[in-house]
Scaffold this motif. Sequence first.
Motif, mmCIF file in Angstrom:
data_model
loop_
_atom_site.group_PDB
_atom_site.id
_atom_site.type_symbol
_atom_site.label_atom_id
_atom_site.label_comp_id
_atom_site.label_asym_id
_atom_site.label_seq_id
_atom_site.Cartn_x
_atom_site.Cartn_y
_atom_site.Cartn_z
ATOM 1 N N SER A 13 -10.273 -5.338 -9.017
ATOM 2 C CA SER A 13 -9.174 -6.424 -9.292
ATOM 3 C C SER A 13 -8.003 -5.416 -9.664
ATOM 4 N N TYR A 14 -6.801 -5.853 -9.116
ATOM 5 C CA TYR A 14 -5.595 -5.169 -9.406
ATOM 6 C C TYR A 14 -4.309 -5.972 -9.418
ATOM 7 N N PRO A 15 -3.379 -5.637 -10.164
ATOM 8 C CA PRO A 15 -2.092 -6.543 -10.231
ATOM 9 C C PRO A 15 -1.229 -6.296 -8.776
ATOM 10 N N SER A 16 -1.108 -7.388 -8.005
ATOM 11 C CA SER A 16 -0.513 -7.277 -6.857
ATOM 12 C C SER A 16 0.971 -6.894 -6.751
ATOM 13 N N GLY A 17 1.463 -6.983 -8.006
ATOM 14 C CA GLY A 17 3.053 -7.041 -7.934
ATOM 15 C C GLY A 17 3.604 -8.342 -7.646
ATOM 16 N N GLN A 24 -1.669 -14.712 1.113
ATOM 17 C CA GLN A 24 -2.649 -14.306 2.161
ATOM 18 C C GLN A 24 -2.708 -12.694 1.676
ATOM 19 N N THR A 25 -4.171 -12.111 1.845
ATOM 20 C CA THR A 25 -4.309 -10.640 1.917
ATOM 21 C C THR A 25 -4.979 -10.286 3.119
ATOM 22 N N LYS A 26 -4.648 -8.860 3.841
ATOM 23 C CA LYS A 26 -5.427 -8.788 4.716
ATOM 24 C C LYS A 26 -5.536 -7.031 4.559
ATOM 25 N N PHE A 27 -6.783 -6.587 5.145
ATOM 26 C CA PHE A 27 -6.974 -5.062 5.057
ATOM 27 C C PHE A 27 -6.387 -4.711 6.517
ATOM 28 N N ILE A 28 -5.808 -3.459 6.524
ATOM 29 C CA ILE A 28 -5.196 -2.664 7.654
ATOM 30 C C ILE A 28 -6.174 -2.268 8.215
ATOM 31 N N PRO A 29 -6.490 -2.431 9.640
ATOM 32 C CA PRO A 29 -7.673 -1.700 10.246
ATOM 33 C C PRO A 29 -7.315 -0.235 10.304
ATOM 34 N N PHE A 30 -8.617 0.369 10.433
ATOM 35 C CA PHE A 30 -8.927 1.833 10.671
ATOM 36 C C PHE A 30 -8.130 2.373 9.359
ATOM 37 N N ASP A 33 -10.796 0.247 4.587
ATOM 38 C CA ASP A 33 -10.618 -0.878 3.815
ATOM 39 C C ASP A 33 -9.687 -0.373 2.401
ATOM 40 N N ARG A 34 -9.015 0.839 2.540
ATOM 41 C CA ARG A 34 -8.218 1.158 1.363
ATOM 42 C C ARG A 34 -6.693 0.861 1.430
ATOM 43 N N THR A 35 -6.157 0.145 2.568
ATOM 44 C CA THR A 35 -4.866 -0.473 2.703
ATOM 45 C C THR A 35 -4.859 -1.842 2.734
ATOM 46 N N ILE A 36 -4.156 -2.469 1.919
ATOM 47 C CA ILE A 36 -4.028 -4.035 1.887
ATOM 48 C C ILE A 36 -2.661 -4.541 2.036
ATOM 49 N N ILE A 37 -2.490 -5.554 2.560
ATOM 50 C CA ILE A 37 -0.887 -6.022 2.563
ATOM 51 C C ILE A 37 -1.073 -7.472 2.143
ATOM 52 N N THR A 38 -0.010 -8.033 1.315
ATOM 53 C CA THR A 38 -0.273 -9.292 0.786
ATOM 54 C C THR A 38 0.996 -9.955 1.026
ATOM 55 N N SER A 39 1.111 -11.288 0.825
ATOM 56 C CA SER A 39 2.349 -12.146 1.177
ATOM 57 C C SER A 39 1.928 -13.155 -0.044
ATOM 58 N N GLY A 40 3.303 -13.762 -0.396
ATOM 59 C CA GLY A 40 3.202 -14.677 -1.562
ATOM 60 C C GLY A 40 4.383 -15.850 -1.647
ATOM 61 N N ALA A 41 4.291 -16.469 -2.697
ATOM 62 C CA ALA A 41 5.300 -17.784 -2.687
ATOM 63 C C ALA A 41 6.542 -17.006 -3.248
ATOM 64 N N ASP A 42 6.649 -15.815 -3.809
ATOM 65 C CA ASP A 42 7.868 -15.286 -4.248
ATOM 66 C C ASP A 42 8.491 -14.499 -3.059
ATOM 67 N N GLY A 43 8.252 -14.778 -1.873
ATOM 68 C CA GLY A 43 9.010 -14.184 -0.765
ATOM 69 C C GLY A 43 8.546 -12.512 -0.363
ATOM 70 N N VAL A 45 6.477 -9.220 0.484
ATOM 71 C CA VAL A 45 5.576 -8.752 1.445
ATOM 72 C C VAL A 45 5.367 -7.281 0.819
ATOM 73 N N ARG A 46 3.983 -7.020 0.135
ATOM 74 C CA ARG A 46 3.713 -5.881 -0.587
ATOM 75 C C ARG A 46 2.527 -5.114 0.169
ATOM 76 N N LEU A 47 2.493 -3.854 -0.419
ATOM 77 C CA LEU A 47 1.294 -2.955 0.077
ATOM 78 C C LEU A 47 0.660 -2.259 -1.055
ATOM 79 N N GLY A 48 -0.655 -2.347 -0.979
ATOM 80 C CA GLY A 48 -1.645 -1.771 -1.732
ATOM 81 C C GLY A 48 -2.359 -0.671 -1.152
ATOM 82 N N GLN A 49 -2.414 0.391 -1.842
ATOM 83 C CA GLN A 49 -3.295 1.700 -1.382
ATOM 84 C C GLN A 49 -4.049 1.782 -2.554
#
Length: 402
Positions: A13-17, A24-30, A33-43, A45-49
């Motif tokens: 569990s980590y703070p997304s920012g 929505q959250t998605k794993f980036i393929p290949f 499963d260490r790269t995650i992209i997220t989107s939200g109500a604040d507009g 688009v963020r990247l988590g490594q």
Amino acid sequence: MLWNWLSGSRKLSYPSGHCENVFQTKFIPFTDDRTIITSGADGQVRLGQILENGKVETKRLGRHHGRVYKLAVLPGDPNVFYSCGEDGFVQHFDIRSNSATMVLYSSPFTQGCRRHHSSSRIRLNSIAIDPRNSYYLAVGGSDEYARVYDTRRVQLAPVCRHVLPDAPVNTFCPRHLRETNSVHITGLAYSKAGELLVSYNDELIYLFEKNMGYGSSPVSVSPEKLQEMEEPQVYIGHRNAQTVKGVNFFGPNDEYVTSGSDCGHIFIWKKKGGKLVRAMVSDRRVVNQLESHPHIPLLASCGIEKSVKLWTPMSNDVLSLPEKIDKVMELNRVGREDQSRVTLTPDVIMHVLRLQRRQTSAFTERRYVSTDIGSDEGNDAHFIASLVANDDESSDRECTVS
């Protein structure tokens, strides 16, 4: 939050920012499963490594003026994805760079080629990429038309608020909903065969073949041409009014269509013919999203409650629908067809959800077991796990937010 779904245990569990709801959250393929992209109500688009030492670094890649409900990852590419926002823009991201580029802008067809202003945009809710032609993007939002764009025909440019609208290569809409101004699109999905599935707010779900489109200018299609066009397959029984719901396919060859419903049920239809084959009680309130495992017959569902539920078929027998489902479907139909209803805007929906969260936070979160779900007799889909978020638990992982 990331779970081991086999054990039902939370792994990370980590703070997304994000400052507001994460939609929505998605794993980036290949990327293991260490790269995650997220989107939200604040507009945002963020990247988590996820780093080797267990820490998570996050950063903002871009931002829309308004909510961002959906992201679409380019098939076969571990670097490129797209977002769509309520500002009417589709943005292109390459995670190797630190900035977004604007791909296209959607506006109502009746607005012609007037320049963008706040009242002429299409507030985009959903985006999908055609798996048979990754240059084709489908988007849907605050009017009745699903638009398909060819990204080769639009020019990448810095995100700008004053642009000319882009012309789609094709558009889709059921004939009876054309120019009604009373419905909007909440969810889109492409099948492996390139069929486009579209879910409408307080209406139904439709499946379009590629030859069912109106072309780039649907308002100019002649009445004679309209009468000659084939009608899309329709899926009936659910209700999609209270939230921005997705829609999806299920099965190794996309043999089924799935959707959540305001009544708390999961509906599953045969793609061919539209027959309802399964209706399962999932949540006490709205079911928003359904996602299937890419390789095995496993379905995940979630709504406005704090749990994610997992389902898998447990029988080869063809069983009957629950006894009370006809009554549920009739109540959904009456609700859809009630012309005196008040249409809920996304702003009203978000306000209601905030009030519901405040109310439920006063009580101890109940952890569901399979008997809590109220499974119907004869149900051949088995509820196997509930992954519950506990707001009181703090993360034991470090996170760098930028």
